[in-house]
Design an enzyme around this catalytic site. Sequence first.
Site, PDB file in Angstrom:
ATOM      1  N   GLU A  51       0.828  -1.204   0.000  1.00 21.70           N
ATOM      2  CA  GLU A  51       0.000   0.000   0.000  1.00 21.70           C
ATOM      3  C   GLU A  51       0.870   1.265   0.000  1.00 21.70           C
ATOM      4  O   GLU A  51       1.750   1.425   0.851  1.00 21.70           O
ATOM      5  CB  GLU A  51      -0.933  -0.028   1.230  1.00 21.70           C
ATOM      6  CG  GLU A  51      -1.797   1.201   1.422  1.00 21.70           C
ATOM      7  CD  GLU A  51      -2.751   1.470   0.253  1.00 21.70           C
ATOM      8  OE1 GLU A  51      -3.280   0.508  -0.321  1.00 21.70           O
ATOM      9  OE2 GLU A  51      -2.946   2.653  -0.081  1.00 21.70           O
ATOM     10  N   THR A  65      -6.099   1.099  -5.801  1.00 27.39           N
ATOM     11  CA  THR A  65      -5.462  -0.166  -5.422  1.00 27.39           C
ATOM     12  C   THR A  65      -5.926  -1.320  -6.296  1.00 27.39           C
ATOM     13  O   THR A  65      -5.127  -2.163  -6.716  1.00 27.39           O
ATOM     14  CB  THR A  65      -5.818  -0.514  -3.960  1.00 27.39           C
ATOM     15  OG1 THR A  65      -5.433   0.559  -3.142  1.00 27.39           O
ATOM     16  CG2 THR A  65      -5.122  -1.774  -3.500  1.00 27.39           C
ATOM     17  N   HIS A 113      -1.860   3.200   4.658  1.00 26.67           N
ATOM     18  CA  HIS A 113      -2.906   3.824   3.839  1.00 26.67           C
ATOM     19  C   HIS A 113      -3.101   5.284   4.228  1.00 26.67           C
ATOM     20  O   HIS A 113      -3.065   5.628   5.400  1.00 26.67           O
ATOM     21  CB  HIS A 113      -4.224   3.046   3.999  1.00 26.67           C
ATOM     22  CG  HIS A 113      -5.262   3.398   2.984  1.00 26.67           C
ATOM     23  ND1 HIS A 113      -6.091   4.484   3.125  1.00 26.67           N
ATOM     24  CD2 HIS A 113      -5.570   2.831   1.799  1.00 26.67           C
ATOM     25  CE1 HIS A 113      -6.879   4.561   2.067  1.00 26.67           C
ATOM     26  NE2 HIS A 113      -6.580   3.565   1.245  1.00 26.67           N
TER      27      HIS A 113
HETATM   28  C1  GP9 Z   1      -8.493  -1.479   1.024  1.00 27.01           C
HETATM   29  C2  GP9 Z   1      -7.277  -1.042   0.324  1.00 27.01           C
HETATM   30  C3  GP9 Z   1      -7.309   0.426   0.035  1.00 27.01           C
HETATM   31  O1  GP9 Z   1      -8.723  -2.821   1.129  1.00 27.01           O
HETATM   32  O2  GP9 Z   1      -6.857  -1.842  -0.664  1.00 27.01           O
HETATM   33  O3  GP9 Z   1      -7.584   0.799  -1.253  1.00 27.01           O
HETATM   34  P1  GP9 Z   1      -7.176   2.254  -1.761  1.00 27.01           P
HETATM   35  O4  GP9 Z   1      -8.012   3.234  -0.985  1.00 27.01           O
HETATM   36  O5  GP9 Z   1      -5.724   2.460  -1.485  1.00 27.01           O
HETATM   37  O6  GP9 Z   1      -7.465   2.262  -3.200  1.00 27.01           O
HETATM   38 MN    MN Z   2      -3.912   1.453  -2.109  1.00 24.91          MN
END
Ligand code: GP9
Ligand code: MN
Length: 632
Positions: A268, A310, A423
């Site tokens: 992330e 993501t 995140h």
């Molecule tokens: C949540 C994570 C976040 O499961 O994958 O997604 P994002 O907000 O970074 O697109």
């Molecule tokens: Mn992400």
Amino acid sequence: MNISKFKIISKLRDSKIFKMLISNIDILLFSILIFIKIMNYAKQISPEYLYIGVTHPVFASILVIVSFSVLFKVNKRIRYLYLLDLIISLILMADLMYYRYFKDVITLAAVKNAKLLGGVSSSVGSLFNVKDLFYLLDIVILIPFIKRYKKRESSRKKKFLPKFAVFIVMFLIGISIDVKSVYAVAKEQPTLLSSMSNRIYLTKMIGNLNFHAIDAYNYISTKFKNSKKISADDEKEIKNFLDQNNAVTTTNLKGEGEGKNLIVIQVEALQQFVINQKINGKEITPNLNKWINKSLYFDNYFYQVAGGNTSDAEFMSNNSLYPAQSGAAYYSYSGNQYDSLAKQLNDKNYYTAALHGNNEGFWNRNVMYKAEKFDDFYGEHSFNIDETVGLGLSDKSFLDQSVEKMKNFKQPYYSFLVTLSSHYPYDDVKNYGDFDVGEYEGTLLGNYLKSIHYTDQQLGVFLDKLDKEGITQNSIIALYGDHFAIPKDNTDQLLKFENVNDTSDLQWYEYQKVPLVIHFPEDSHKGINHTYGGQMDLYPTLANLFNLPKQYMMGKDLFNSDSGKVIFRNGSFTNGKIFYVSWTNTYYDIKSGKQVEETDELKKLRDEYNKELEYSDDILNHNLIKVFENGN
Ligand code: GP9
Ligand code: MN
């Protein structure tokens, strides 16, 4: 005394207000009942939520649907409201059951792909709670009353014009409150309405009815886009492009990973600028730096995500197709057929698993991992949520539990791990541990550095464990960042940190690189590879290493291509020498950093690359992999 009481009552009964109330009691009752039901649902899915906030859009959406009923004659109006009550109640019940399993809100795409949901569809019974019948209680109780009311009121005739005026007023009030709340969400998170990444949050903000209306709109507009037939010639053109793009010319490292496990870690918000970088004399990512020294490191690798964030990174890395034109492919195209990495490894008798410590419905993973043919998805339900950092299960616990699971996987396997703790907005600072970011303390950048330092630490422990367990010996391990960490609005903080004065778009793109690190057993092939590439290229690169057929990939094999092609969803691109920035229609020479004029050659390249994006859209819109497969 009794007589005067009687007089008041009969006066009241004769009053206009009372008569109006009685003649509209069906509308009132419907509105109150639906309001109670939706708020009860809202309370169940998010007990911590401040109910006041959601009351406006809930009230407004009811006003909008009720407004139409005013136009009907009493008999039809009652039928309309009764039917709506039934439909909304059933949707709420479905939502509740879906929530019990996935902690998410149901979508039309999920209903259509119910067969992909595996676990849930087979256990609908166990997800049902007797208390849910509360939602249907009024439907049964009201039947005799409705009959009597219909009889009483059906003789009442109303003129159309006043009815129409009431309709307009109700409709406009409702729709303007709705638009206001939807606009507030769009302003705060511009892509949320089309990507539907966080459906619980969206439902909290705009209410259940508006959520389903927007979901239906998204679903129908995607269907509409798909419904335009593609010509046989266009289909052939795309197939020709794919054949050419997937033709094998050289065979560097071909089959190097055959028979070995494949572990892919998507981290992330891991951007490249933190790699081998220090703050106050301390490395930000000491563990990754150490790991990179033992691996093959691609230092010109870009994230290419669009509205799916993501999930786009996952989508590209596992399918080598471009993200959807708008919204998230994981949501809009979850019903398509894919020739994914997991599918091809499955065909080679690999066990394939996706692991992520967040709720299964986030980014529609529960549906999409099935479409991508992962054997299993270990989501929130499969982990012991014993420690949380940021959005959910901490990377420490997630990676810890993941190793334990992987130890029991049938070999060879493909494990796809997606981390979570680092995140945005990186504000769970107290849980990241101590890391001195000096003057950046309390800033977005400083908090990001703390969070990514924390994740680096957990990755270090994880990779050490893989080593200790002997897994590294028999595995190819690929690790990359999913997308940017510092939003464009905060670029100045990043440039200041990097001591860079150049504020050009070329420089900005320089900071859109994410690391790609591939580790081979015995640390072989370690070094730095400067080939320009992006997330579209991971699957073809791994396909070469694992000797998998390459048929429908739009990216390139980084070990066997001299092209530096990276195309971004917004139309920007690079070929490793020239960088084109689409929003200013400007070309840059990467080496000198200077702008260059468009040449015929560059224009041709731009057209060619735009065409490739169109091909990818066609593949998604017309489910072409299925078409090509069936034709084969
Ligand atoms: C949540 C994570 C976040 O499961 O994958 O997604 P994002 O907000 O970074 O697109
Ligand atoms: Mn992400």
